[in-house]
Design an enzyme around this catalytic site. Structure first.
Site, PDB file in Angstrom:
ATOM      1  N   ARG A  33       0.689  -1.366  -0.345  1.00 44.11           N
ATOM      2  CA  ARG A  33       0.308   0.209  -0.275  1.00 44.11           C
ATOM      3  C   ARG A  33       0.593   1.185  -0.039  1.00 44.11           C
ATOM      4  O   ARG A  33       2.698   0.835  -0.010  1.00 44.11           O
ATOM      5  CB  ARG A  33      -1.111  -0.122   1.076  1.00 44.11           C
ATOM      6  CG  ARG A  33      -0.549  -0.053   2.607  1.00 44.11           C
ATOM      7  CD  ARG A  33      -0.239   0.192   3.688  1.00 44.11           C
ATOM      8  NE  ARG A  33      -0.098   0.681   4.977  1.00 44.11           N
ATOM      9  CZ  ARG A  33      -0.527   0.328   6.044  1.00 44.11           C
ATOM     10  NH1 ARG A  33      -1.236   0.263   6.688  1.00 44.11           N
ATOM     11  NH2 ARG A  33       0.464   0.179   7.017  1.00 44.11           N
TER      12      ARG A  33
ATOM     13  N   CYS B 217       1.942   6.144  -8.118  1.00 50.67           N
ATOM     14  CA  CYS B 217       2.869   6.852  -8.545  1.00 50.67           C
ATOM     15  C   CYS B 217       2.211   8.288  -8.211  1.00 50.67           C
ATOM     16  O   CYS B 217       1.064   8.685  -8.652  1.00 50.67           O
ATOM     17  CB  CYS B 217       2.615   6.875 -10.091  1.00 50.67           C
ATOM     18  SG  CYS B 217       3.180   7.723 -10.676  1.00 50.67           S
TER      19      CYS B 217
ATOM     20  N   GLU C  68      -0.844   8.530   5.435  1.00 54.01           N
ATOM     21  CA  GLU C  68       0.494   8.346   5.412  1.00 54.01           C
ATOM     22  C   GLU C  68       1.209   8.311   4.250  1.00 54.01           C
ATOM     23  O   GLU C  68       2.108   7.664   3.554  1.00 54.01           O
ATOM     24  CB  GLU C  68       0.959   6.510   6.512  1.00 54.01           C
ATOM     25  CG  GLU C  68       0.537   7.015   8.158  1.00 54.01           C
ATOM     26  CD  GLU C  68       0.700   5.995   8.637  1.00 54.01           C
ATOM     27  OE1 GLU C  68       1.452   5.292   7.706  1.00 54.01           O
ATOM     28  OE2 GLU C  68       0.878   6.322   9.329  1.00 54.01           O
TER      29      GLU C  68
ATOM     30  N   CYS D 266       9.081   8.007  -7.080  1.00 52.10           N
ATOM     31  CA  CYS D 266       8.578   6.614  -8.554  1.00 52.10           C
ATOM     32  C   CYS D 266       9.254   7.825  -9.374  1.00 52.10           C
ATOM     33  O   CYS D 266       9.611   8.485  -9.631  1.00 52.10           O
ATOM     34  CB  CYS D 266       6.880   7.342  -8.646  1.00 52.10           C
ATOM     35  SG  CYS D 266       6.779   5.966 -10.296  1.00 52.10           S
TER      36      CYS D 266
ATOM     37  N   CYS E 194       7.029  10.696 -14.083  1.00 49.76           N
ATOM     38  CA  CYS E 194       7.657  11.868 -12.818  1.00 49.76           C
ATOM     39  C   CYS E 194       8.989  12.079 -13.078  1.00 49.76           C
ATOM     40  O   CYS E 194       9.646  12.999 -12.724  1.00 49.76           O
ATOM     41  CB  CYS E 194       7.887  10.422 -11.867  1.00 49.76           C
ATOM     42  SG  CYS E 194       6.646   9.721 -10.795  1.00 49.76           S
TER      43      CYS E 194
ATOM     44  N   GLU F 106      -3.045   7.695  14.982  1.00 53.03           N
ATOM     45  CA  GLU F 106      -3.142   6.618  15.472  1.00 53.03           C
ATOM     46  C   GLU F 106      -2.166   6.869  16.722  1.00 53.03           C
ATOM     47  O   GLU F 106      -0.776   7.282  16.796  1.00 53.03           O
ATOM     48  CB  GLU F 106      -2.582   5.578  14.477  1.00 53.03           C
ATOM     49  CG  GLU F 106      -3.897   5.342  13.475  1.00 53.03           C
ATOM     50  CD  GLU F 106      -2.139   5.117  12.068  1.00 53.03           C
ATOM     51  OE1 GLU F 106      -1.759   4.014  12.527  1.00 53.03           O
ATOM     52  OE2 GLU F 106      -2.671   5.266  10.438  1.00 53.03           O
TER      53      GLU F 106
ATOM     54  N   TRP G 275       4.836  -4.258  13.681  1.00 56.99           N
ATOM     55  CA  TRP G 275       6.129  -3.945  12.608  1.00 56.99           C
ATOM     56  C   TRP G 275       7.311  -3.765  13.453  1.00 56.99           C
ATOM     57  O   TRP G 275       8.672  -3.643  12.551  1.00 56.99           O
ATOM     58  CB  TRP G 275       5.268  -3.056  11.715  1.00 56.99           C
ATOM     59  CG  TRP G 275       5.405  -2.261  11.882  1.00 56.99           C
ATOM     60  CD1 TRP G 275       3.819  -1.931  12.711  1.00 56.99           C
ATOM     61  CD2 TRP G 275       5.320  -0.692  12.863  1.00 56.99           C
ATOM     62  NE1 TRP G 275       3.337  -0.613  13.390  1.00 56.99           N
ATOM     63  CE2 TRP G 275       4.531   0.042  13.434  1.00 56.99           C
ATOM     64  CE3 TRP G 275       7.076  -0.307  13.431  1.00 56.99           C
ATOM     65  CZ2 TRP G 275       5.136   1.592  13.902  1.00 56.99           C
ATOM     66  CZ3 TRP G 275       7.931   0.557  13.225  1.00 56.99           C
ATOM     67  CH2 TRP G 275       6.261   1.658  14.081  1.00 56.99           C
TER      68      TRP G 275
ATOM     69  N   HIS H 233      -1.366  -7.095  15.074  1.00 57.30           N
ATOM     70  CA  HIS H 233      -0.818  -5.715  16.666  1.00 57.30           C
ATOM     71  C   HIS H 233      -1.930  -5.256  16.986  1.00 57.30           C
ATOM     72  O   HIS H 233      -3.170  -5.792  16.921  1.00 57.30           O
ATOM     73  CB  HIS H 233      -1.451  -4.625  15.148  1.00 57.30           C
ATOM     74  CG  HIS H 233      -0.597  -3.352  15.034  1.00 57.30           C
ATOM     75  ND1 HIS H 233      -1.132  -2.686  16.083  1.00 57.30           N
ATOM     76  CD2 HIS H 233       0.512  -2.209  14.491  1.00 57.30           C
ATOM     77  CE1 HIS H 233      -0.589  -1.182  15.874  1.00 57.30           C
ATOM     78  NE2 HIS H 233       0.149  -0.971  15.218  1.00 57.30           N
TER      79      HIS H 233
HETATM   80  C1  GLA Z   1       0.215   3.015  10.138  1.00 55.57           C
HETATM   81  C2  GLA Z   1      -0.807   2.918   9.363  1.00 55.57           C
HETATM   82  C3  GLA Z   1      -2.086   2.034   9.797  1.00 55.57           C
HETATM   83  C4  GLA Z   1      -1.697   0.977  10.343  1.00 55.57           C
HETATM   84  C5  GLA Z   1      -0.150   0.812  11.835  1.00 55.57           C
HETATM   85  C6  GLA Z   1      -0.060  -0.229  12.081  1.00 55.57           C
HETATM   86  O1  GLA Z   1       0.638   3.951  11.412  1.00 55.57           O
HETATM   87  O2  GLA Z   1      -1.535   3.917   9.394  1.00 55.57           O
HETATM   88  O3  GLA Z   1      -2.642   1.517   8.915  1.00 55.57           O
HETATM   89  O4  GLA Z   1      -1.107   0.500   9.517  1.00 55.57           O
HETATM   90  O5  GLA Z   1       0.393   2.406  10.865  1.00 55.57           O
HETATM   91  O6  GLA Z   1       1.003   0.362  13.584  1.00 55.57           O
HETATM   92 ZN    ZN Z   2       5.824   7.738 -11.591  1.00 50.65          ZN
END
Ligand code: GLA
Ligand code: ZN
Length: 680
Positions: free
Chosen positions: A117, A121, A156, A162, A167, A309, A317, A360
């Protein structure tokens, strides 16, 4: 403040989470339980639809909003507002396959597969068009829905870059606009070096770390291009929902975006904070770092922000992520509020059953139970937030620390005599730490756009890249009576990363010039030795590591001198009286003990206001914040043992229990207390 910014003055603090309702459509009992527990936890907001594109548009041009209608209605029925997301953070598989151009290309020219995710581009006209369509549908459909509080634009964004043809064409156009001619570009990038001269725009490819001007501009471009994408993405939102404020969730400042620029285009700053609690023998250094980032996010717009968040327990992670110990969740949540957050939210409401984030942390785990400690911790945060509404003021700090993204990029790219541990961010945090320990509020500033007048003291660590406007503004600030602290590795290059020839523009203000920078191995010894009777009343000796500028003073007066090697006796810390103000230069990398003593002395000289006058125990800090017409004092203990804070005179009242307090307050291990300051 614009009208729309003013509109975001909720008379309650937000409490909620990312809610992935669409993952549970086949589990009606779970959905029902969700809303019951949300009410029980005092949640008043949920972020929804963040990664829902494949559910909203299962096939090209075929939309399904039914489930989202249902979700929005149910939220409203339960008195919960929605931070409604646009889904561009993750593209549907059918789209990646129908339009490969929306997938990024890496620096080796390989197009990415459809995966992960946050990797579209930013230039692709097709992706922009698809985003415009879905956002238009969302905006038109929900513009009058009573649950809508705010837009959560994408998720985020990052400046990863890219390398596709689209680009590259956009980058070359950006360069033409910046330089006008290839001659000007060749000069700015000093391309005669290693025969790098370009004779045609099409030859420019941002893959060469030996041309730092090129790579710095590429970083600027990728940041600008993502901002341009964002501006395209919000067009339909602004057109159809002009009254709905919008935010996009930021991250720590190392994702390649110049957030100062982004912040100018959003209504409310929000960010995702995942400190590594319990990862070190002592908790409080992590707290200092976290406080720094909260202050940075408050400072982007000099306005309250949202903690969009945070995890109520652990992540999955990081290398190792321990569940929050008792007390930590309330403490870390209130820490955000103390530094200016008008809301605390979590990733995630309910732990997903499958997928990479199934382990998580979440408010509700797989073994969902309201008796679980995590749920009780979340409830307690809800109860605190309800007591603290409303809160919209921001601190009036007298100290500011310059945090400059472009400087960080340039410093990272630079090949110096020492390339290990340049540590721009870490050093900014090291200069911030004494203020946290003294409970002196501090803002972060961009300098070129910030108003400098409210400040008595401005600190700019390692200001390697010096834009002309910043130099001029700092100079004026000092001449008018301000105090500035600069350090080694400052004012070396201009905005194009070209070295200043002869005197640095900082020379008049610093009253000195730098002949060389010595760099130290770990086994080398260097110190700074305080001069007798110096202005700061400091004495003794402190270690210098990593970098040591060898300076010659013009008008600056040494406060400390180096203790070792061939430049022993030369100035290591100086003060230069300049106009009505003064400028300090800390020529070598000093340790935290020095910074603590130095800034304590300086704070006393400048009579900087503190939230609490008495010295605080190590690992304890305080912040003040206005809530409506009351002032709250947030007392936070990041030690695993109980601590006591001596209060200033007056009467205080515990915000949660109403208990009256005088003279002192006891804090539990990892404890926080919020007390109203009552006038006597
Ligand atoms: C990021 C993302 C969320 C999730 C959290 C996990 O902040 O925006 O979708 O993946 O990390 O910590
Ligand atoms: Zn591109």
């Amino acid at each position: 403040m614009t009208q729309i910014e003013q509109r975001f003055q909720p008379n309650f603090l937000l409490h909620g989470a990312d809610y992935n309702y669409e993952q549970w459509l086949d589990y009606p009992d779970i959905l029902e339980e969700d809303f019951r527990l949300m009410r029980e936890a005092n949640c008043n907001v949920m972020s929804v639809g963040i990664f829902s594109w494949a559910m909203l548009e299962p096939a090209e041009g075929q939309y399904d909003f039914e489930w989202l209608d249902q979700l929005m209605d149910t939220l409203h029925e339960n008195g919960i507002q929605a931070i409604l997301a646009t889904p561009s953070g993750a593209k549907p598989a059918w789209m990646s396959h129908a339009y490969p151009e929306i997938r990024r290309v890496d620096a080796q020219g390989r197009r990415e597969p459809h995966f992960q995710r946050h990797n579209h581009c930013p230039t692709s006209p097709v992706y922009r068009q698809k985003v415009r369509q879905i956002n238009t549908h969302l905006a038109k459909r929900y513009r009058a829905h009573p649950a809508v509080l705010m837009w959560h634009v994408s998720n985020e964004y990052n400046g990863g870059g890219c390398h596709c043809d689209l680009c590259y064409a956009a980058f070359r156009a950006w360069l033409r606009n910046r330089y006008g001619t290839l001659d000007a570009l060749n000069h700015a990038w000093w391309t005669t070096f290693w025969s790098h001269r370009y004779t045609d725009w099409s030859q420019i490819e941002p893959v060469d770390g030996s041309i730092q001007g090129l790579m710095l501009d590429w970083q600027r471009f990728t940041s600008d291009q993502m901002l341009d994408f964002f501006l395209a993405e919000i067009e339909p939102l602004r057109a159809h929902t002009p009254d709905v404020p919008l935010t996009t969730n930021f991250m720590r400042p190392d994702v390649g975006l110049d957030y100062w620029r982004f912040a100018q285009h959003i209504d409310v700053v929000s960010w995702d904070s995942y400190p590594r609690w319990h990862s070190q023998p002592e908790e409080w250094p992590v707290a200092v770092e976290t406080a720094f980032y909260h202050d940075l996010h408050r400072s982007y717009k000099n306005q309250p922000f949202l903690l969009m968040e945070s995890t109520p327990s652990h992540t999955n992670w990081q290398g190792i992520s321990r569940p929050k110990k008792p007390g930590m969740h309330l403490l870390s949540s209130m820490q955000a509020v103390a530094h200016g957050a008008d809301g605390v939210q979590y990733f995630q409401w309910r732990q997903s059953r499958g997928g990479t984030e199934k382990f998580h942390g979440a408010v509700i785990g797989h073994v969902a139970s309201r008796n679980a400690r995590v749920f009780q911790d979340v409830k307690s945060v809800g109860a605190h937030l309800a007591q603290l509404s409303p809160a919209t003021s921001v601190s009036q700090a007298e100290v500011a620390l310059l945090y400059d993204f472009q400087n960080e990029w340039a410093l990272t790219l630079a090949q110096l005599p020492r390339n290990e541990e340049k540590q721009y961010q870490e050093r900014c945090i090291a200069h911030y730490r004494p203020f946290w320990q003294m409970a002196v509020p501090i803002d972060l500033i961009a300098c070129s756009t910030s108003n400098l007048m409210p400040y008595k003291l401005i600190i700019a660590p390692m200001l390697y890249l010096l834009r002309q406007d910043i130099a001029a503004r700092l100079d004026t600030f000092v001449r008018r009576g301000g105090t500035v602290v600069l350090t080694y590795l400052s004012g070396l290059v201009d905005e194009s990363d070209l070295c200043f020839i002869g005197a640095s523009p900082l020379r008049p203000m610093l009253g000195l010039w730098v002949e060389q920078t010595d760099v130290l191995f770990d086994h080398n010894t260097q110190t700074l030795e305080l001069e007798a009777d110096n202005d700061l009343g400091m004495s003794g000796s402190y270690p210098i590591t990593h970098f040591a500028d060898i300076v010659h003073t013009d008008t600056a007066i040494p406060v400390a001198r180096y203790g070792h090697d061939y430049y022993a006796g030369q100035a290591a810390v100086t003060i230069n009286r300049y106009g009505a103000g003064q400028c300090f230069y800390v020529a070598g990398r000093a340790d935290t003990r020095f910074l603590h003593d130095f800034y304590t002395a300086l704070s006393n000289n400048l009579q900087l206001a503190r939230a609490v006058s008495a010295p605080l125990p190590l690992g304890v800090t305080a912040q003040q914040r206005r809530h409506g017409d009351q002032t709250a004092l947030y007392l936070m203990n990041f030690q695993p043992s109980s601590q006591t804070v001596e209060l200033d005179g007056g009467i205080y009242e515990d915000a949660l229990t109403g208990e009256r307090l005088r003279h002192s307050v006891d804090l539990e291990p990892l404890g926080v207390r919020i007390v109203w300051q009552r006038l006597q």
